[in-house]
Design a protein around this motif. Structure first.
Motif, PDB file in Angstrom:
ATOM      1  N   ALA A  95       0.819  -1.215   0.000  1.00 37.17           N
ATOM      2  CA  ALA A  95       0.000   0.000   0.000  1.00 37.17           C
ATOM      3  C   ALA A  95       0.852   1.265   0.000  1.00 37.17           C
ATOM      4  N   GLN A  96       2.070   1.199   0.545  1.00 38.34           N
ATOM      5  CA  GLN A  96       2.924   2.389   0.630  1.00 38.34           C
ATOM      6  C   GLN A  96       3.343   2.914  -0.730  1.00 38.34           C
ATOM      7  N   ILE A  97       3.385   2.075  -1.739  1.00 37.88           N
ATOM      8  CA  ILE A  97       3.898   2.536  -3.026  1.00 37.88           C
ATOM      9  C   ILE A  97       2.800   2.789  -4.051  1.00 37.88           C
ATOM     10  N   ARG A  98       1.553   2.417  -3.727  1.00 36.48           N
ATOM     11  CA  ARG A  98       0.461   2.622  -4.681  1.00 36.48           C
ATOM     12  C   ARG A  98      -0.162   3.993  -4.485  1.00 36.48           C
ATOM     13  N   ASP A  99      -0.573   4.630  -5.579  1.00 39.79           N
ATOM     14  CA  ASP A  99      -1.252   5.917  -5.457  1.00 39.79           C
ATOM     15  C   ASP A  99      -2.598   5.780  -4.750  1.00 39.79           C
ATOM     16  N   ASP A 100      -3.227   4.596  -4.856  1.00 33.33           N
ATOM     17  CA  ASP A 100      -4.476   4.337  -4.140  1.00 33.33           C
ATOM     18  C   ASP A 100      -4.193   3.587  -2.840  1.00 33.33           C
ATOM     19  N   GLY A 101      -3.046   3.888  -2.248  1.00 35.75           N
ATOM     20  CA  GLY A 101      -2.577   3.126  -1.095  1.00 35.75           C
ATOM     21  C   GLY A 101      -3.512   3.138   0.096  1.00 35.75           C
ATOM     22  N   ASP A 102      -4.155   4.288   0.394  1.00 35.06           N
ATOM     23  CA  ASP A 102      -5.043   4.357   1.557  1.00 35.06           C
ATOM     24  C   ASP A 102      -6.226   3.403   1.398  1.00 35.06           C
ATOM     25  N   ALA A 103      -6.848   3.442   0.245  1.00 37.40           N
ATOM     26  CA  ALA A 103      -7.988   2.552   0.002  1.00 37.40           C
ATOM     27  C   ALA A 103      -7.532   1.096  -0.044  1.00 37.40           C
ATOM     28  N   PHE A 104      -6.403   0.847  -0.672  1.00 38.57           N
ATOM     29  CA  PHE A 104      -5.871  -0.515  -0.748  1.00 38.57           C
ATOM     30  C   PHE A 104      -5.594  -1.055   0.651  1.00 38.57           C
ATOM     31  N   ALA A 105      -4.974  -0.222   1.490  1.00 35.98           N
ATOM     32  CA  ALA A 105      -4.644  -0.660   2.848  1.00 35.98           C
ATOM     33  C   ALA A 105      -5.899  -0.934   3.664  1.00 35.98           C
ATOM     34  N   ARG A 106      -6.899  -0.046   3.582  1.00 41.88           N
ATOM     35  CA  ARG A 106      -8.134  -0.265   4.343  1.00 41.88           C
ATOM     36  C   ARG A 106      -8.800  -1.571   3.931  1.00 41.88           C
ATOM     37  N   THR A 107      -8.872  -1.796   2.637  1.00 35.56           N
ATOM     38  CA  THR A 107      -9.580  -2.980   2.140  1.00 35.56           C
ATOM     39  C   THR A 107      -8.858  -4.265   2.491  1.00 35.56           C
ATOM     40  N   TRP A 108      -7.576  -4.338   2.155  1.00 39.15           N
ATOM     41  CA  TRP A 108      -6.891  -5.624   2.254  1.00 39.15           C
ATOM     42  C   TRP A 108      -6.255  -5.863   3.611  1.00 39.15           C
ATOM     43  N   THR A 109      -5.935  -4.804   4.354  1.00 39.65           N
ATOM     44  CA  THR A 109      -5.506  -5.015   5.738  1.00 39.65           C
ATOM     45  C   THR A 109      -6.657  -5.585   6.544  1.00 39.65           C
ATOM     46  N   ARG A 110      -7.844  -5.025   6.332  1.00 37.46           N
ATOM     47  CA  ARG A 110      -9.016  -5.514   7.061  1.00 37.46           C
ATOM     48  C   ARG A 110      -9.340  -6.954   6.670  1.00 37.46           C
TER      49      ARG A 110
END
Length: 705
Positions: free
Chosen positions: A510-525
């Motif tokens: 998620a740190q390197i993707r421009d959509d990192g915040d959304a990616f982190a919320r979705t897949w971390t959860r």
């Protein structure tokens, strides 16, 4: 009350006349039975059929009769045969308990039996007219005088069989003539948890919307649990996944304005607005599988974090988050030590356990609800069989039989120590609790009115456990193996140890993707949900969700990669050009490229700066190197996030190193000078000689006269 009459009652086994009906209470059930306990589970039969007729009970009132009461048994008789039933007769037979090691087992055996019973008909009714094939008719049978039968016991439960022809339904009728006992307190706990559906988490889309609709709509299992317990005095045990806005970190709640978002907001509001009426326990976030991880020593950082989040939720709904409820109900000293490590903030205050996981009391008595370990930890022990009966309220017919069996079983439990005050019963629904709301409401209200039970709350029972002196009966050193497959943990030690690594990878990607915040919320959860207890009943669903999490990260790690190739390096020092490509639909940023030489022929003098690469694009970076010897040098490349998490795909870049030196420059200078000299000589040799070629006369010739 003298114990000898009770013993005589429990020893009686035969019914001959209504005036001598034997009253033997007792039964058993379990939401998480221990090994060897499968035979002790109650068998609730909502309907019984034989010879083409099917009997169903719809009500028995009152559940416990007193002198002067009339027991009314109502139900339906359905003709499943091919010929009409002409004025069928429905009768109520008072039977006798089968021989069993104890009264509770006798009740279980009676409930599990099939076919008509030997005994005395105490009531009957003949239906008017004919019941045609494929149709059903209602019946009502009235039974009088049950509470006035001559028997040594002044209270208890009678075994009854409701019959029509060869079809029979086994049930019970409680009775009381005189109160000759110390009543027991009874408290209930019901989990509010999600179903094991992998589509609830991960990438947004139609499947996820549909999954949340199934999980939270008015017809969902969770909504039925809320409907059944909304106004009942039960403790709710809450998975914080159902209250995402109360969690300390932003949670994945679906797209704003979506069906999922609306349903989750409405469900959270319903739970929080009624929570103060239900003395809520907040389970570790995701309903983390404490039974699987306690004592393992791996992934405790993750599970400690999940436990800690529940404290924030509990504070906001005036609940508590310091009670551990392992799904399998087991207790061991080793597991207690592991739980204490997980419950640091808040500190562990008590554990829920199964009575089948605890040693029996004196003379084989059922362990009480209030227990205490040798280290002083209060243990709240749910009664296995009574808890299973609560779970058997999935239909109106099943609810009637479960209620009456609860009456008989609780009477048998009381008779183990009828004159002892302060005894408590704890009833806990399984996490898969799926009631018919009307049947469950009726069950809870009827149980609360049983004369030998006094409704109380879990706080009172926990206080009793805190006051209980640790005894040899409380600390348990033997683990129990649940008899049902649904209680086996999906989280093996290797999976537990892999969970934290999975989460680190998701966060790193998620740190390197421009959509990192959304990616982190979705897949971390989604990754955190892999720690949940709910997957015990659906191990294949766990595999599905785990695969989706890994696929989501691999889509990034395979799309960002170093282009392989071979470079000819003809210098003592200089720069190498290396290409990195991004095949994602989104840009990547802050990508670090680490370059290492596999042998000392080439020295890496500096690493390239961080990269930003657009979608479906490539970037070229320069690496400063020094050649130390000639030969082939493979370069190992690694792509990482700024915190060092490895992402993307590295590749071996081959470099053919040919270092030069000062003689090369001298030779090149000499060659250049020679080439220059040769050019001058050639030029001189081609220049023409003026004496060898006469100059033509260019003067005009004058014409003569």
């Amino acid at each position: 009350m003298a114990r000898s009459p009770i013993c005589r009652v429990l020893a009686a086994a035969v019914l001959t006349l209504p005036a001598a009906t034997v009253a033997v209470p007792g039964a058993s059930a379990d939401p998480a039975p221990a090994a060897g306990a499968a035979a002790a589970l109650p068998s609730v039969r909502p309907a019984a059929s034989a010879g083409g007729a099917t009997l169903q009970l719809t009500a028995m009132s009152p559940a416990v009769v007193t002198p002067g009461d009339t027991l009314t048994v109502t139900g339906t008789l359905r003709n499943d045969g091919t010929t009409p039933l002409n004025r069928p007769l429905v009768r109520v037979v008072a039977g006798s308990y089968p021989a069993a090691p104890d009264a509770r087992q006798a009740v279980r055996d009676w409930a599990a039996a099939t076919g008509p019973a030997q005994g005395t008909v105490v009531g009957q009714a003949r239906l008017a007219g004919t019941v045609a094939p494929g149709t059903a008719a209602a019946f009502r049978v009235k039974v009088t005088g049950l509470a006035s039968l001559r028997t040594d016991a002044t209270y208890g439960a009678l075994p009854l069989s409701v019959e029509s022809g060869a079809s029979a339904v086994r049930t019970f009728a409680g009775y009381q003539r005189i109160k000759q006992y110390q009543p027991m307190s009874v408290a209930f706990a019901v989990p509010l948890t999600l179903d094991p559906d992998p589509d609830l988490f991960g990438a947004p889309g139609t499947a996820r919307e549909s999954a949340w609709t199934s999980a939270l709509s008015p017809s969902s299992r969770l909504s039925r649990v809320l409907d059944a317990t909304q106004d009942a005095p039960v403790t709710w045990a809450l998975d914080p996944t159902l209250t995402p806005s109360l969690l300390p970190a932003p949670a994945d709640t679906g797209a704003t304005g979506s069906r999922e978002s609306a349903l989750r907001t409405a469900t959270e509001l319903r739970i929080t607005s009624a929570s103060t009426l239900h003395t809520p326990w907040v389970l570790p976030d995701t309903d983390a599988d404490l039974g699987a991880v306690a004592g393992q020593g791996s992934a405790e950082g993750l599970f400690e974090s999940l436990v800690g989040r529940s404290a924030d939720v509990a504070e906001q709904i005036h609940g508590r988050a310091d009670i551990a409820w392992p799904a399998d109900g087991t207790y061991t000293v080793r597991a207690e030590t592991g739980l204490r490590r997980l419950f640091r903030v808040p500190a562990l205050a008590a554990q829920v356990a199964s009575t089948s996981a605890l040693p029996p009391g004196l003379a084989g008595q059922t362990p009480g609800a209030a227990q205490r370990s040798s280290t002083g930890l209060p243990l709240l022990a749910y009664d296995d069989s009574l808890s299973t009966l609560l779970g058997h309220t999935r239909s109106a017919q099943e609810g009637v039989l479960s209620t009456q069996q609860f009456v008989a079983e609780s009477a048998a439990l009381l008779n183990e120590l009828p004159g002892t005050s302060g005894r408590a019963v704890f009833v806990a629904a399984p996490r898969s609790f799926n009631p018919d709301p009307t049947a469950a409401k009726k069950f809870l209200s009827t149980v609360s009115a049983i004369p030998w039970l006094t409704p109380t709350g879990t706080e009172a029972e926990l206080e009793a456990a805190r006051r209980t002196a640790p005894t040899a009966a409380a600390p348990v050193t033997r683990p129990t193996t649940p008899a049902t497959a649904t209680s086996r943990p999906v989280l093996t030690p290797s999976r537990i140890s892999d969970l934290e690594g999975t989460l680190r990878t998701v966060r790193g990607v998620a740190q390197i993707r421009d959509d990192g915040d959304a990616f982190a919320r979705t897949w971390t959860r989604a990754a955190e949900q892999l720690a949940s207890t709910r997957w015990r009943s659906a191990p294949t669903a766990w595999n599905t969700l785990s695969g989706r999490v890994n696929t989501a990260t691999r889509q990034t790690t395979t799309a960002v990669k170093v282009a392989a190739g071979t470079i000819n390096f003809l210098a003592d020092s200089g720069r190498l050009q290396i290409t990195v490509t991004n095949d994602l639909d989104v840009p990547v940023d802050n990508v670090k490229l680490l370059v290492e030489a596999s042998n000392p022929r080439l020295r890496i003098d500096s690493q390239p700066p961080v990269l930003r690469i657009g979608p479906h694009s490539r970037a070229t970076v320069s690496v400063s190197v020094t050649a130390l010897a000639a030969g082939l040098v493979p370069l190992r490349t690694t792509l990482t996030t700024p915190d060092g998490t490895v992402v993307g795909q590295g590749a071996d870049v081959m470099v053919r190193v040919t270092p030069t030196g000062k003689w090369v420059y001298a030779a090149l200078g000499g060659i250049a000078a020679l080439i220059l000299a040769l050019g001058i000589v050639r030029t001189v040799r081609r220049r023409p000689d003026r004496d060898d070629h006469p100059v033509p006369d260019t003067h005009p010739v004058e014409a003569s006269g």
